[in-house]
Design a protein around this motif. Structure first.
Motif, PDB file in Angstrom:
ATOM      1  N   MET A  62       0.759  -1.420   0.032  1.00 37.72           N
ATOM      2  CA  MET A  62       0.176  -0.241  -0.036  1.00 37.72           C
ATOM      3  C   MET A  62       0.843   1.175  -0.076  1.00 37.72           C
ATOM      4  SD  MET A  62      -3.494  -0.410   0.223  1.00 37.72           S
ATOM      5  CE  MET A  62      -3.790   1.196   1.103  1.00 37.72           C
ATOM      6  N   GLY A  63       2.148   1.110   0.332  1.00 39.86           N
ATOM      7  CA  GLY A  63       2.991   2.312   0.338  1.00 39.86           C
ATOM      8  C   GLY A  63       2.830   3.312  -0.633  1.00 39.86           C
ATOM      9  N   PRO A  64       2.899   2.946  -1.949  1.00 44.58           N
ATOM     10  CA  PRO A  64       2.975   4.031  -2.987  1.00 44.58           C
ATOM     11  C   PRO A  64       1.456   4.376  -3.446  1.00 44.58           C
ATOM     12  CG  PRO A  64       3.811   1.928  -3.938  1.00 44.58           C
ATOM     13  CD  PRO A  64       3.114   1.704  -2.471  1.00 44.58           C
TER      14      PRO A  64
ATOM     15  N   VAL B  20       3.549  -5.670  -9.968  1.00 47.43           N
ATOM     16  CA  VAL B  20       3.086  -4.681 -10.762  1.00 47.43           C
ATOM     17  C   VAL B  20       3.176  -3.091  -9.990  1.00 47.43           C
ATOM     18  CG1 VAL B  20       1.062  -3.544 -12.150  1.00 47.43           C
ATOM     19  CG2 VAL B  20       1.907  -6.137 -12.416  1.00 47.43           C
ATOM     20  N   ALA B  21       2.521  -3.248  -8.702  1.00 46.71           N
ATOM     21  CA  ALA B  21       2.533  -2.058  -7.865  1.00 46.71           C
ATOM     22  C   ALA B  21       3.992  -1.481  -7.738  1.00 46.71           C
ATOM     23  CB  ALA B  21       1.883  -2.255  -6.712  1.00 46.71           C
ATOM     24  N   GLY B  22       5.063  -2.290  -7.520  1.00 51.73           N
ATOM     25  CA  GLY B  22       6.181  -1.979  -7.092  1.00 51.73           C
ATOM     26  C   GLY B  22       6.971  -1.436  -8.491  1.00 51.73           C
ATOM     27  N   LEU B  23       6.561  -2.250  -9.636  1.00 48.66           N
ATOM     28  CA  LEU B  23       7.109  -1.310 -10.747  1.00 48.66           C
ATOM     29  C   LEU B  23       6.592  -0.136 -11.107  1.00 48.66           C
ATOM     30  CD1 LEU B  23       8.694  -1.958 -13.615  1.00 48.66           C
ATOM     31  CD2 LEU B  23       6.632  -3.131 -14.527  1.00 48.66           C
ATOM     32  N   SER B  24       5.269   0.219 -10.974  1.00 45.39           N
ATOM     33  CA  SER B  24       4.676   1.491 -11.339  1.00 45.39           C
ATOM     34  C   SER B  24       5.163   2.527 -10.525  1.00 45.39           C
ATOM     35  CB  SER B  24       3.149   1.484 -11.081  1.00 45.39           C
ATOM     36  OG  SER B  24       2.887   1.259  -9.614  1.00 45.39           O
ATOM     37  N   ALA B  25       5.608   2.210  -9.102  1.00 48.19           N
ATOM     38  CA  ALA B  25       6.358   3.239  -8.474  1.00 48.19           C
ATOM     39  C   ALA B  25       7.575   3.486  -8.740  1.00 48.19           C
ATOM     40  CB  ALA B  25       6.188   2.863  -6.892  1.00 48.19           C
TER      41      ALA B  25
END
Length: 380
Positions: free
Chosen positions: A1-3, A62-67
């Motif tokens: 949830m961080g980003p 995917v969430a990590g890549l987007s950030a």
């Protein structure tokens, strides 16, 4: 949830550095949830066919890549819009698939309580996102901030990888995206439409809270806007758990309706506080904390209602519909808020903030109509 809420946490800075109008700022806040809504039907429905853990791991990556892409390549409105939409797809692969992964691994009378705790943990993640973004941006700038927060999503993928495998029970002959049985379930759709109104208000509030506090509570130095937003998320988490407990003890529909109407009234009061003046800054922050608690009372209760009302073999599909419709509201809330803010005079106008918050309350008040109008069968 961080980003997820890093952009709303730093929204005043992005408005200046990217030269955004209020409507464009609303788009950047809301597009994450539009990306979520576009991806969640497939990703959540897949959890009826495969281990939800696998969907979650892919979504977290995917969430990590987007950030990381946002940190490296975002230059203005359009590039930021693209990467924030990708962040929404990552969130779609984690939030409700994570819920399904837990449902598949729990059973018995305590399951509704676990559902409530999981749903409420979304607020904890929100608080960490606001707080970490505010602190990291001070030392690393917003690019470094997004890069570090993206690492948290990768860590989440590693944690969920430790879960034991679980194969769901598959309905023979059922199509992957056949949502008709869910749409025909009046109980499920009552909670889904109530969730739509709730999410419109909730994400309109969360996306614009820091910018509002920077305007209306600038005279106080006790809590900075990002710290106040983080504290409000902890208040919201406790309220979500408490609201779910009340919904278990009393009539779920009646409880959720009271919660929604109370938050609608508080939305108007918060909007009016924009004109109280700099001497009332701490009171505005305190009122915002109360509002965040009340608006969250029905969140876990509505989601739990959907899960309990759905047939066990179609819970993945029910979660998909619930999340899709809810996060369409999550997309429209920030966008509608920004549009009203622009039309009423802009983010430097106290009456404009009043009208914008009143629009959130008006939508929240529609939720009980759906709950009572559709939920005429036996209630959970």
């Amino acid at each position: 949830m961080g980003p997820v809420f890093a952009l709303p946490a730093l929204l005043p800075d992005f408005i200046l550095s990217f030269k955004l109008s209020s409507a464009e700022a609303g788009w950047l806040s809301g597009i994450t949830f539009a990306g979520y809504a576009a991806a969640v039907p497939v990703l959540s429905a897949l959890t009826d066919r495969m281990d939800a853990r696998r969907v979650y791991i892919a979504g977290a990556l995917v969430a990590g890549l987007s950030a990381l892409l946002f940190a490296l390549l975002a230059q203005g409105f359009w590039s930021a819009l693209l990467f924030r939409a990708l962040a929404g797809i990552g969130l779609a692969g984690t939030y409700m698939p994570g819920l399904k992964a837990m449902v598949d691994r729990t059973a018995g009378p305590q399951q509704p309580k676990w559902l409530s705790w999981y749903t409420a943990s979304f607020s904890l993640g929100t608080g960490i996102s606001f707080l970490a973004a505010g602190l990291l941006a001070q030392g690393l700038g917003w690019r470094g901030c997004f890069a570090v927060l993206g690492g948290g999503a990768v860590l989440a993928a590693g944690l969920v990888l430790l879960l034991r495998p679980q194969t769901p029970v598959v309905v023979l002959g059922a199509k992957l995206l056949d949502l008709r049985p869910v749409l025909a379930n009046r109980q499920v759709m009552a909670y889904v439409l109530g969730y739509f109104a709730h999410m419109w208000e909730l994400f309109g509030l969360r996306s614009w809270m820091v910018a509002f506090l920077a305007f209306a509570a600038a005279g106080q130095a006790v809590l900075t806007p990002t710290v106040a937003a983080a504290v409000s998320s902890l208040v919201a988490m406790a309220a979500s758990i408490g609201g779910a407990a009340l919904a278990l003890r009393f009539d779920r529909v009646r409880a959720c309706s009271v919660f929604a109407l109370s938050s609608a009234a508080l939305a108007l009061l918060v909007g009016l506080s924009a004109g109280w003046g700099s001497g009332w800054g701490l009171a505005v922050v305190a009122l915002m904390l109360v509002y965040n608690g009340v608006v969250q009372l029905d969140s876990a209760a509505l989601t739990t209602g959907t899960v309990l009302a759905a047939a066990p073999e179609r819970r993945g599909a029910a979660i998909a519909v619930h999340s899709l419709v809810g996060f369409i509201g999550g997309f429209l809330g920030p966008l509608g808020f920004g549009w009203v803010l622009d039309m009423a005079g802009g983010h430097q106008s106290a009456p404009a903030w009043t009208f914008a918050f009143a629009s959130l309350g008006a939508v929240a008040a529609l939720g009980p109509l759906a709950l009572w109008g559709l939920n005429r069968t036996k209630r959970n």
